[in-house]
Design a protein around this motif. Sequence first.
Motif, PDB file in Angstrom:
ATOM      1  N   THR A  11       0.817  -1.218   0.000  1.00 15.91           N
ATOM      2  CA  THR A  11       0.000   0.000   0.000  1.00 15.91           C
ATOM      3  C   THR A  11       0.850   1.268   0.000  1.00 15.91           C
ATOM      4  OG1 THR A  11      -0.151  -0.025   2.425  1.00 15.91           O
ATOM      5  CG2 THR A  11      -1.939  -1.109   1.187  1.00 15.91           C
ATOM      6  N   GLU A  44      -4.795   5.632  10.049  1.00 18.44           N
ATOM      7  CA  GLU A  44      -5.119   5.193   8.696  1.00 18.44           C
ATOM      8  C   GLU A  44      -3.885   5.208   7.797  1.00 18.44           C
ATOM      9  OE1 GLU A  44      -8.382   8.216   8.830  1.00 18.44           O
ATOM     10  OE2 GLU A  44      -9.235   6.775   7.400  1.00 18.44           O
ATOM     11  N   TYR A  45      -3.014   6.192   8.043  1.00 14.74           N
ATOM     12  CA  TYR A  45      -1.839   6.370   7.192  1.00 14.74           C
ATOM     13  C   TYR A  45      -0.613   6.689   8.042  1.00 14.74           C
ATOM     14  CZ  TYR A  45      -5.587   7.352   3.858  1.00 14.74           C
ATOM     15  OH  TYR A  45      -6.722   7.297   3.100  1.00 14.74           O
ATOM     16  N   SER A  59     -11.112  11.819   7.902  1.00 19.72           N
ATOM     17  CA  SER A  59     -12.504  11.503   7.621  1.00 19.72           C
ATOM     18  C   SER A  59     -12.992  12.606   6.695  1.00 19.72           C
ATOM     19  CB  SER A  59     -13.338  11.437   8.906  1.00 19.72           C
ATOM     20  OG  SER A  59     -13.457  12.718   9.483  1.00 19.72           O
ATOM     21  N   GLU A  60     -14.238  12.543   6.320  1.00 19.81           N
ATOM     22  CA  GLU A  60     -14.769  13.534   5.382  1.00 19.81           C
ATOM     23  C   GLU A  60     -14.654  14.958   5.927  1.00 19.81           C
ATOM     24  OE1 GLU A  60     -19.041  14.576   3.477  1.00 19.81           O
ATOM     25  OE2 GLU A  60     -18.429  12.477   3.404  1.00 19.81           O
ATOM     26  N   THR A  82      -7.730  19.293   5.589  1.00 20.22           N
ATOM     27  CA  THR A  82      -8.452  18.020   5.608  1.00 20.22           C
ATOM     28  C   THR A  82      -9.043  17.723   4.239  1.00 20.22           C
ATOM     29  OG1 THR A  82      -8.965  18.213   7.967  1.00 20.22           O
ATOM     30  CG2 THR A  82     -10.367  16.762   6.670  1.00 20.22           C
ATOM     31  N   LYS A  84      -8.115  18.943   1.316  1.00 20.02           N
ATOM     32  CA  LYS A  84      -7.054  18.771   0.328  1.00 20.02           C
ATOM     33  C   LYS A  84      -6.404  17.405   0.462  1.00 20.02           C
ATOM     34  CE  LYS A  84      -4.722  20.482  -3.024  1.00 20.02           C
ATOM     35  NZ  LYS A  84      -5.365  20.666  -4.307  1.00 20.02           N
ATOM     36  N   ASN A  86      -7.722  14.707   1.795  1.00 17.10           N
ATOM     37  CA  ASN A  86      -8.696  13.698   1.368  1.00 17.10           C
ATOM     38  C   ASN A  86      -8.705  13.572  -0.144  1.00 17.10           C
ATOM     39  OD1 ASN A  86     -10.143  12.315   3.474  1.00 17.10           O
ATOM     40  ND2 ASN A  86     -10.941  14.280   4.114  1.00 17.10           N
ATOM     41  N   GLU A  87      -8.627  14.691  -0.818  1.00 17.24           N
ATOM     42  CA  GLU A  87      -8.598  14.705  -2.289  1.00 17.24           C
ATOM     43  C   GLU A  87      -7.350  13.970  -2.794  1.00 17.24           C
ATOM     44  OE1 GLU A  87      -7.664  18.157  -5.464  1.00 17.24           O
ATOM     45  OE2 GLU A  87      -9.311  18.603  -4.080  1.00 17.24           O
ATOM     46  N   MET A  89      -5.555  11.666  -1.204  1.00 12.99           N
ATOM     47  CA  MET A  89      -5.523  10.260  -0.834  1.00 12.99           C
ATOM     48  C   MET A  89      -6.595   9.417  -1.511  1.00 12.99           C
ATOM     49  SD  MET A  89      -2.830  10.298   0.906  1.00 12.99           S
ATOM     50  CE  MET A  89      -2.734   8.651   1.601  1.00 12.99           C
ATOM     51  N   GLU A  90      -7.524  10.038  -2.207  1.00 17.39           N
ATOM     52  CA  GLU A  90      -8.573   9.260  -2.887  1.00 17.39           C
ATOM     53  C   GLU A  90      -8.057   8.515  -4.062  1.00 17.39           C
ATOM     54  OE1 GLU A  90     -11.816  11.861  -3.776  1.00 17.39           O
ATOM     55  OE2 GLU A  90     -12.600  11.667  -1.771  1.00 17.39           O
TER      56      GLU A  90
END
Length: 90
Positions: A11, A44-45, A59-60, A82, A84, A86-87, A89-90
Amino acid sequence: MESFWKAKQDTKLTFTEQSIIDDFTKAIKEAQKRDGIADVADPEYKIKLGADSYFLWLSEDSGMIMFTNDKDTRYKLTDESTAKLNEIME
């Protein structure tokens, strides 16, 4: 991450784009220290930026970061960071 001590197999991601590195750097610099004992779920990371490494939770609508060598202190990411991260890591 599977736990604080074990990464999930296969991963690993490496970002070399300067704009993404800048986004992570900004998120870390602008994060606000939170008082109290950090009693959190497994991260998570795990990210490495230069010589430092961090655990990251996203989270969102919320983000948190913690130095891997200081599991007693947590930092809340700004809403902008947060979103940015999330964007990214998607």
